[in-house]
Design an enzyme around this catalytic site. Structure first.
Site, mmCIF file in Angstrom:
data_model
loop_
_atom_site.group_PDB
_atom_site.id
_atom_site.type_symbol
_atom_site.label_atom_id
_atom_site.label_comp_id
_atom_site.label_asym_id
_atom_site.label_seq_id
_atom_site.Cartn_x
_atom_site.Cartn_y
_atom_site.Cartn_z
ATOM 1 N N PHE A 1 0.862 -1.183 0.000
ATOM 2 C CA PHE A 1 0.000 0.000 0.000
ATOM 3 C C PHE A 1 0.893 1.226 0.000
ATOM 4 O O PHE A 1 1.737 1.378 0.881
ATOM 5 C CB PHE A 1 -0.930 0.037 1.212
ATOM 6 N N ASP B 1 9.182 2.537 1.514
ATOM 7 C CA ASP B 1 8.009 3.227 2.027
ATOM 8 C C ASP B 1 7.939 2.945 3.529
ATOM 9 O O ASP B 1 7.531 1.861 3.939
ATOM 10 C CB ASP B 1 6.754 2.727 1.302
ATOM 11 N N LYS C 1 2.736 9.957 8.305
ATOM 12 C CA LYS C 1 2.050 9.489 9.520
ATOM 13 C C LYS C 1 2.679 10.024 10.812
ATOM 14 O O LYS C 1 2.416 11.150 11.181
ATOM 15 C CB LYS C 1 1.928 7.966 9.498
HETATM 16 C C1 LIG Z 1 -0.802 5.473 4.962
HETATM 17 C C2 LIG Z 1 0.228 5.002 4.013
HETATM 18 C C3 LIG Z 1 0.498 5.685 2.810
HETATM 19 C C4 LIG Z 1 -0.304 6.865 2.349
HETATM 20 O O1 LIG Z 1 -0.271 7.930 3.240
HETATM 21 P P1 LIG Z 1 -1.379 9.096 3.128
HETATM 22 O O2 LIG Z 1 -0.933 10.099 4.148
HETATM 23 O O3 LIG Z 1 -2.694 8.454 3.452
HETATM 24 O O4 LIG Z 1 -1.322 9.612 1.750
HETATM 25 C C5 LIG Z 1 1.532 5.225 2.041
HETATM 26 N N1 LIG Z 1 2.244 4.145 2.387
HETATM 27 C C6 LIG Z 1 2.005 3.462 3.521
HETATM 28 C C7 LIG Z 1 2.847 2.297 3.863
HETATM 29 C C8 LIG Z 1 0.977 3.853 4.361
HETATM 30 O O5 LIG Z 1 0.723 3.164 5.468
#
Ligand SMILES: *Cc1c(COP(=O)(O)O)cnc(C)c1O
Length: 392
Positions: free
Chosen positions: A121, A206, A235
């Site tokens: 994701f 990521d 986050k």
């Molecule tokens: C939440 C998340 C995203 C996206 O972040 P947003 O602030 O919602 O755009 C991307 N990668 C990972 C692993 C995430 O948990």
């Protein structure tokens, strides 16, 4: 007072309180955002102080708090350069653009393919839904952005088979969050680094969910001892204020000169003042050691839970305070049951995994309380199943 919750009105540390005054134990943390829990006095005073100063100027002007946060991130990590965003998806967009532009600037203009992984994701923009490759998130939004190939994580030969002269980078979450709380092995991460070195590709991580202390190290990739080329974070970096960042090595970021990329809000004075306050806490001596200890305690308590409830707990997953329990009953129902009947906030993940993401300030007493609540939910399910059927 069972029944559906009302909106939250107040928060303090590990607890949230709804409009009826009901108290909830927060193992959701706004999806790993509220790293310092709710109402942290240091963050509140940082926001109040920032609110009395300049809120926004755009990046046309020097922003001292942004420069300070960028420098501190550089000092604390592998990175030499930082670009601030407002979200995780934008941090990933910056990471992808940086990787492609690096090769373009070197004259390798058709080298833009990125290998990513099933179960990933990376966000909800057009670029990041293509990078994530989840068909559910792509459906209905037109043709997927090209340039991404996917294979399942953990299989280096499968990754190798996808590499072509057009491949510019590998993109992976060291611990997949949304997809099912799957932690990559150190060997796999090291193997990806070696493949990138062998083929002159970049390794993009990521760490939007698993970074910023969640696994007990500043970055999750530190557990494998590798050095990435680009890392996307968000986050926890803002502790609840919208903030993200793309970190990169100097040579990798060198072609991203002013004008190649940009963001109006990214790194504005308010956001970066709070980012600095979050960093004060996370980099304070002993903080990450304590997170690491709590991660180990959580793992131990989850093992006890698994032993006690073998029919409910099918598998334990994750790393540190990003933990997953693959359960036998539908995870959606379990999340609702825990919230409404046991006042425990959790979140589901792919593959029917119950995800536990407490704020990093969690104590062992909080963990024990959460385990008791989950155990009580399993007991309640068993009681319903054991009850003699009524009716005809
Ligand atoms: C939440 C998340 C995203 C996206 O972040 P947003 O602030 O919602 O755009 C991307 N990668 C990972 C692993 C995430 O948990």
């Amino acid at each position: 007072m069972p029944g559906p919750i009302s909106p939250f009105e107040r928060g303090e540390g590990m607890r949230l309180y709804d409009q009826h005054g009901r108290e909830f134990l927060d193992f959701h943390a706004g999806v790993a955002v509220n790293a310092l829990g709710h109402g942290d006095p240091h963050l509140v005073s940082a926001l109040k102080a920032a609110a009395e100063k300049v809120w926004h100027t755009a990046n046309t002007f020097t922003i001292p708090e942004q420069e300070r946060l960028g420098q501190r991130l550089v000092d604390a990590t592998f990175a030499d350069a930082v670009f601030f965003t407002n979200s995780g998806a934008e941090a990933l967009e910056c990471a992808i653009k940086t990787a492609r532009h690096y090769f373009w600037a070197k004259g390798e203009t058709d080298r833009s393919d990125i290998i990513a992984f099933t179960g990933a994701f990376h966000g909800r923009t057009l670029g990041t839904i293509a990078a994530g490759g989840n068909p559910d998130y792509l459906e209905g939004f037109g043709p997927a952005a090209p340039g991404f190939k996917h294979t399942k994580p953990g299989d280096l030969d499968a990754v190798r088979a996808l590499i072509t002269p057009q491949t510019c980078a590998i993109l992976i979450e060291p611990v997949q969050g949304e997809g099912g709380v799957t932690a990559m092995s150190a060997e796999f991460m090291q193997g990806l680094r070696a493949l990138c070195d062998e083929h002159g590709m970049l390794l993009i991580l990521d760490e939007v969910q698993c970074g910023f202390g969640r696994t007990g190290r500043f970055f999750a990739h530190e557990w494998s001892g590798i050095t990435p080329d680009i890392v996307a974070v968000a986050k926890a970096i803002g502790g609840g204020f919208p903030l993200g960042a793309c970190l990169a090595k100097g040579d990798v970021a060198a072609s991203m000169v002013p004008g190649t990329h940009g963001s109006t809000y990214g790194g504005n004075p308010l956001a970066t003042a709070i980012g600095n306050a979050v960093l004060d806490r996370i980099l304070a001596p002993g903080f990450l050691d304590q997170v690491n200890t709590m991660g180990q305690r959580l793992a131990w308590h989850l093992q006890q839970l698994a032993q006690k409830y073998p029919d409910h707990v099918l598998e334990l997953r994750g790393k540190g305070l990003l933990a997953g329990i693959k359960i036998a009953t539908p995870v959606r129902d379990m999340v609702t049951r825990l919230r409404d009947d046991h006042q425990l906030l959790t979140i589901g993940a792919g593959e029917n995994v119950l995800r536990l993401l407490p704020p990093l300030i969690v104590t062992e007493a909080d963990i024990e309380e959460a385990m008791t609540k989950i155990g009580a939910a399993f007991d309640a399910i068993d009681a319903v199943n054991a009850a003699p059927a009524t009716g005809s």
